[in-house]
Design a protein around this motif. Sequence first.
Motif, PDB file in Angstrom:
ATOM      1  N   ALA A   1      22.265  23.609  12.019  1.00 40.24           N
ATOM      2  CA  ALA A   1      22.665  23.443  13.417  1.00 40.24           C
ATOM      3  C   ALA A   1      23.973  24.180  13.692  1.00 40.24           C
ATOM      4  O   ALA A   1      24.130  24.814  14.748  1.00 40.24           O
ATOM      5  N   ILE A   2      24.904  24.117  12.772  1.00 40.24           N
ATOM      6  CA  ILE A   2      26.180  24.831  12.933  1.00 40.24           C
ATOM      7  C   ILE A   2      25.930  26.334  12.970  1.00 40.24           C
ATOM      8  O   ILE A   2      26.495  27.055  13.802  1.00 40.24           O
ATOM      9  N   ALA A   3      25.052  26.822  12.088  1.00 40.70           N
ATOM     10  CA  ALA A   3      24.745  28.254  12.045  1.00 40.70           C
ATOM     11  C   ALA A   3      24.077  28.712  13.343  1.00 40.70           C
ATOM     12  O   ALA A   3      24.381  29.790  13.859  1.00 40.70           O
ATOM     13  N   GLU A   4      23.175  27.901  13.881  1.00 41.03           N
ATOM     14  CA  GLU A   4      22.468  28.273  15.112  1.00 41.03           C
ATOM     15  C   GLU A   4      23.381  28.216  16.338  1.00 41.03           C
ATOM     16  O   GLU A   4      23.297  29.064  17.220  1.00 41.03           O
ATOM     17  N   GLU A   5      24.233  27.186  16.400  1.00 40.70           N
ATOM     18  CA  GLU A   5      25.074  26.985  17.580  1.00 40.70           C
ATOM     19  C   GLU A   5      26.422  27.701  17.461  1.00 40.70           C
ATOM     20  O   GLU A   5      27.132  27.855  18.456  1.00 40.70           O
ATOM     21  N   GLY A   6      26.789  28.066  16.243  1.00 38.44           N
ATOM     22  CA  GLY A   6      28.076  28.715  16.045  1.00 38.44           C
ATOM     23  C   GLY A   6      29.258  27.770  16.121  1.00 38.44           C
ATOM     24  O   GLY A   6      30.413  28.201  16.161  1.00 38.44           O
ATOM     25  N   ARG A   7      29.004  26.483  16.152  1.00 32.81           N
ATOM     26  CA  ARG A   7      30.073  25.480  16.200  1.00 32.81           C
ATOM     27  C   ARG A   7      29.523  24.145  15.698  1.00 32.81           C
ATOM     28  O   ARG A   7      28.322  23.967  15.542  1.00 32.81           O
ATOM     29  N   PHE A   8      30.447  23.214  15.484  1.00 28.54           N
ATOM     30  CA  PHE A   8      30.059  21.862  15.072  1.00 28.54           C
ATOM     31  C   PHE A   8      29.791  21.058  16.340  1.00 28.54           C
ATOM     32  O   PHE A   8      30.677  20.421  16.898  1.00 28.54           O
ATOM     33  N   GLY A   9      28.557  21.117  16.787  1.00 25.34           N
ATOM     34  CA  GLY A   9      28.187  20.460  18.039  1.00 25.34           C
ATOM     35  C   GLY A   9      27.594  19.078  17.813  1.00 25.34           C
ATOM     36  O   GLY A   9      27.574  18.545  16.701  1.00 25.34           O
ATOM     37  N   PRO A  10      27.062  18.500  18.886  1.00 22.96           N
ATOM     38  CA  PRO A  10      26.500  17.148  18.812  1.00 22.96           C
ATOM     39  C   PRO A  10      25.338  17.020  17.827  1.00 22.96           C
ATOM     40  O   PRO A  10      25.203  15.997  17.155  1.00 22.96           O
ATOM     41  N   ARG A  11      24.503  18.053  17.761  1.00 21.73           N
ATOM     42  CA  ARG A  11      23.369  17.997  16.832  1.00 21.73           C
ATOM     43  C   ARG A  11      23.859  17.954  15.385  1.00 21.73           C
ATOM     44  O   ARG A  11      23.397  17.131  14.588  1.00 21.73           O
ATOM     45  N   ALA A  12      24.812  18.815  15.056  1.00 17.84           N
ATOM     46  CA  ALA A  12      25.373  18.828  13.699  1.00 17.84           C
ATOM     47  C   ALA A  12      26.089  17.511  13.402  1.00 17.84           C
ATOM     48  O   ALA A  12      25.998  16.978  12.285  1.00 17.84           O
ATOM     49  N   ALA A  13      26.775  16.970  14.393  1.00 15.43           N
ATOM     50  CA  ALA A  13      27.479  15.695  14.214  1.00 15.43           C
ATOM     51  C   ALA A  13      26.493  14.563  13.928  1.00 15.43           C
ATOM     52  O   ALA A  13      26.746  13.704  13.075  1.00 15.43           O
ATOM     53  N   GLY A  14      25.372  14.550  14.611  1.00 16.62           N
ATOM     54  CA  GLY A  14      24.352  13.519  14.387  1.00 16.62           C
ATOM     55  C   GLY A  14      23.773  13.588  12.979  1.00 16.62           C
ATOM     56  O   GLY A  14      23.632  12.564  12.301  1.00 16.62           O
ATOM     57  N   PHE A  15      23.438  14.807  12.543  1.00 17.85           N
ATOM     58  CA  PHE A  15      22.909  14.962  11.187  1.00 17.85           C
ATOM     59  C   PHE A  15      23.950  14.575  10.137  1.00 17.85           C
ATOM     60  O   PHE A  15      23.630  13.935   9.132  1.00 17.85           O
TER      61      PHE A  15
END
Length: 182
Positions: A61-75
Amino acid sequence: MDMKDGEAPPAAQAVELVYRTTTADIAQAIRVRDANTAAGRRRRWLFPLTGALALLLAVQAIAEEGRFGPRAAGFTAGAVVLWTFVLFGHRLQARAFAGLLEKAGETRTVVDGSGLVVRTAAAESRTGWSAQPTYAETRDAFVMLSDDKAAVCMTVLPKRGVQDPADVDRLRAVLDVNLRRL
């Protein structure tokens, strides 16, 4: 083996234990149960595997979004919860019993050829051998388990509760005669 007239063989003699059950005793019993049931063994590999997968998904998710977003935070949060349960789950589950253990106070357990009687300040129970037909021995305790899929019923007999060190061997003999050792 020489026995006096009327004396029961060692395996038939009653063994009394006097102790206070602790959360450490319960945690140890839960570890024994998990090691000896299919559900527990599944949790032992499924939780770490799922936690690792959640971390991989967070990295993706971080690689796809380029940042630590909500999806990465949830995982990441899911992975942390699963790994916390892997590392501390037995102790966390045992802590849920702390209030009951405090109310129970001192426990007196008598184990003999017919089963066991457990007496606390709050209750008395009798358990026949068929209710918990298996047991495991650890360094500190004997743990009796029911034979249902998840071994929901269990009894922990801390070795520190015996009156005489020789009673540990007598207790083991009673259990070996009446139960299947795991």
